[in-house]
Design an enzyme around this catalytic site. Structure first.
Site, PDB file in Angstrom:
ATOM      1  N   SER A  67      27.021  74.755  27.417  1.00 25.86           N
ATOM      2  CA  SER A  67      27.956  75.436  28.330  1.00 25.86           C
ATOM      3  C   SER A  67      29.163  74.596  28.732  1.00 25.86           C
ATOM      4  O   SER A  67      30.122  75.149  29.289  1.00 25.86           O
ATOM      5  CB  SER A  67      27.220  75.871  29.591  1.00 25.86           C
ATOM      6  OG  SER A  67      26.428  76.995  29.314  1.00 25.86           O
ATOM      7  N   LYS A  70      32.456  75.703  27.585  1.00 24.09           N
ATOM      8  CA  LYS A  70      33.157  76.792  28.291  1.00 24.09           C
ATOM      9  C   LYS A  70      34.401  76.256  29.002  1.00 24.09           C
ATOM     10  O   LYS A  70      35.375  76.983  29.204  1.00 24.09           O
ATOM     11  CB  LYS A  70      32.225  77.452  29.307  1.00 24.09           C
ATOM     12  CG  LYS A  70      31.030  78.177  28.672  1.00 24.09           C
ATOM     13  CD  LYS A  70      29.987  78.560  29.726  1.00 24.09           C
ATOM     14  CE  LYS A  70      28.787  79.268  29.110  1.00 24.09           C
ATOM     15  NZ  LYS A  70      27.699  79.488  30.086  1.00 24.09           N
ATOM     16  N   TYR A 191      31.317  81.847  20.030  1.00 21.55           N
ATOM     17  CA  TYR A 191      30.759  81.298  21.278  1.00 21.55           C
ATOM     18  C   TYR A 191      29.581  80.358  20.972  1.00 21.55           C
ATOM     19  O   TYR A 191      29.502  79.249  21.496  1.00 21.55           O
ATOM     20  CB  TYR A 191      30.317  82.449  22.189  1.00 21.55           C
ATOM     21  CG  TYR A 191      29.430  82.011  23.330  1.00 21.55           C
ATOM     22  CD1 TYR A 191      29.976  81.435  24.476  1.00 21.55           C
ATOM     23  CD2 TYR A 191      28.042  82.147  23.251  1.00 21.55           C
ATOM     24  CE1 TYR A 191      29.157  81.008  25.511  1.00 21.55           C
ATOM     25  CE2 TYR A 191      27.230  81.729  24.284  1.00 21.55           C
ATOM     26  CZ  TYR A 191      27.782  81.155  25.407  1.00 21.55           C
ATOM     27  OH  TYR A 191      26.976  80.713  26.422  1.00 21.55           O
ATOM     28  N   TYR A 243      26.409  77.127  38.179  1.00 22.58           N
ATOM     29  CA  TYR A 243      25.808  78.469  38.332  1.00 22.58           C
ATOM     30  C   TYR A 243      25.409  78.747  39.765  1.00 22.58           C
ATOM     31  O   TYR A 243      26.145  78.419  40.688  1.00 22.58           O
ATOM     32  CB  TYR A 243      24.622  78.637  37.358  1.00 22.58           C
ATOM     33  CG  TYR A 243      25.009  78.247  35.970  1.00 22.58           C
ATOM     34  CD1 TYR A 243      25.989  78.975  35.296  1.00 22.58           C
ATOM     35  CD2 TYR A 243      24.481  77.143  35.342  1.00 22.58           C
ATOM     36  CE1 TYR A 243      26.400  78.611  34.031  1.00 22.58           C
ATOM     37  CE2 TYR A 243      24.891  76.769  34.074  1.00 22.58           C
ATOM     38  CZ  TYR A 243      25.848  77.509  33.431  1.00 22.58           C
ATOM     39  OH  TYR A 243      26.257  77.136  32.192  1.00 22.58           O
ATOM     40  N   VAL A 261      22.855  73.273  28.831  1.00 23.81           N
ATOM     41  CA  VAL A 261      21.400  73.197  28.662  1.00 23.81           C
ATOM     42  C   VAL A 261      20.961  72.167  27.621  1.00 23.81           C
ATOM     43  O   VAL A 261      19.777  71.888  27.493  1.00 23.81           O
ATOM     44  CB  VAL A 261      20.722  74.554  28.330  1.00 23.81           C
ATOM     45  CG1 VAL A 261      20.689  75.473  29.528  1.00 23.81           C
ATOM     46  CG2 VAL A 261      21.350  75.212  27.129  1.00 23.81           C
TER      47      VAL A 261
HETATM   48  O1  DON Z   1      24.439  80.823  25.702  1.00 27.56           O
HETATM   49  C1  DON Z   1      23.558  80.018  25.973  1.00 27.56           C
HETATM   50  O2  DON Z   1      22.537  80.347  26.542  1.00 27.56           O
HETATM   51  C2  DON Z   1      23.782  78.576  25.583  1.00 27.56           C
HETATM   52  N1  DON Z   1      24.528  78.487  24.372  1.00 27.56           N
HETATM   53  C3  DON Z   1      24.506  77.823  26.663  1.00 27.56           C
HETATM   54  C4  DON Z   1      23.880  77.960  28.030  1.00 27.56           C
HETATM   55  C5  DON Z   1      24.064  76.777  28.907  1.00 27.56           C
HETATM   56  O3  DON Z   1      24.371  75.690  28.506  1.00 27.56           O
HETATM   57  C6  DON Z   1      23.731  76.983  30.341  1.00 27.56           C
HETATM   58  N2  DON Z   1      23.861  75.725  31.041  1.00 27.56           N
HETATM   59  N3  DON Z   1      23.408  75.037  31.760  1.00 27.56           N
END
Ligand code: DON
Length: 316
Positions: A67, A70, A191, A243, A261
């Protein structure tokens, strides 16, 4: 004034504090490939505006940016399309929901709440995919992190593509609401690929330094990102970057931060430093558990809270 040895001592303490909470978290497993990470890894790197580098722990280990990409995608979109256009498609309000929620999008709004949650970032990706190839995005990430080695981790990419039903559901919902008008599969692929770029804690610290220095690359004096974009992006990191844990984190540390993540944290301390952290053990909200704990300590020890008025400078 603070001596270099004092900063290193603070970093060593920080790692100890972070290690103390690793066992309370767990590695992400909803993307099967991420479950292979060693939860005991922890590293932190600081690049300061006066040209110093401080690091300790696993700062060279590569992991997927997830993430945190982003933030880069938002920078590129704001620079390419302008704020007015981008914020017609995605809002700037904290959501209070998990990063992959689509409940509010469906029930309460005709726009994703903000660009840091998945629905918002998929929307930003759908804007970018019209203008840029994933190779362009990769090059942009390499430039802002000053690391030509950044590349898609194919194993993680394939693993997420095989398990991304929820993100596809979000993207189809966005399409049904006419928030995205590009091909859904192309947008989700773009994405997921940008999330699968592999970085290390140093890369994140370097990108943090660029933001801390108002978008001007310290090594060359070249402006890579406009002041306006840097200001907007940091505001959104502070209010939405963690978040539904963003408010509490802002209160504790006061440092604009974005989590992924994969275990990464990107933090920016204005006119002071960029901070990169790697620790794949996550708390329940999907944020690096050790990093959140140790940033609270570092913020106090180095006076990094955004509303802290105390001076900070390293003495050689
Ligand atoms: O879309 C997703 O679920 C992952 N590619 C990224 C999510 C993420 O990193 C949430 N962060 N803490």
């Amino acid at each position: 004034m603070m001596k270099s040895e004092e900063v290193m001592r603070i970093l060593e303490n920080a790692i100890r504090i972070g290690k103390g909470v690793i066992r309370y978290g767990s590695v992400a497993s909803y993307i099967p490939e991420l479950a292979k990470a060693d939860k005991n890894k922890l590293g932190i790197c600081l690049y300061t505006i006066d040209g110093n580098q401080f690091e300790t722990g696993n700062t060279e280990d590569r992991f997927t940016i997830q993430s945190i990409s982003k933030v880069m995608a938002l920078c590129l979109a704001l620079e390419t399309f302008g704020a007015e256009f981008v914020f017609e498609h995605v809002g700037v309000e904290p959501s209070g929901e998990a990063f992959n929620s689509l409940v509010e999008l469906d029930n309460r709004s005709n726009r994703p709440f903000n660009p840091m949650i998945n629905s918002g970032a998929i929307t930003v990706a759908s804007l970018l995919v019209n203008h840029y190839s994933i190779e362009d995005m990769q090059k942009y990430m390499q430039d802002v992190c000053e690391d030509p080695e950044i590349a898609v981790d194919e194993a993680v990419f394939q693993s997420e593509m095989a398990t991304c039903a929820r993100n596809k559901a979000i993207a189809y919902l966005l399409k049904s609401k006419e928030i995205i008008d590009t091909d859904v599969e192309d947008s989700v692929t773009f994405y997921t690929k940008m999330c699968s770029m592999s970085v290390n804690a140093r890369d994140l610290a370097m990108f943090g330094l660029l933001l801390a220095n108002d978008g001007v690359q310290l090594s060359t004096g070249k402006r890579l990102i406009s002041s306006q974009t840097v200001r907007m992006v940091q505001t959104i990191m502070l209010t939405c970057g963690m978040y539904d844990g963003s408010g509490e984190f802002a209160l504790r540390t006061g440092i604009p931060t974005k989590s992924g993540v994969g275990g990464g944290l990107l933090s920016v301390s204005k006119k002071k430093m960029g901070i990169g952290i790697y620790g794949p053990s996550l708390d329940k909200k999907g944020n690096c558990i050790a990093g959140c704990e140790l940033l609270g300590y570092i913020s106090e020890a180095l006076h990094l809270h955004i509303f802290d008025t105390r001076e900070w400078k390293v003495e050689e």
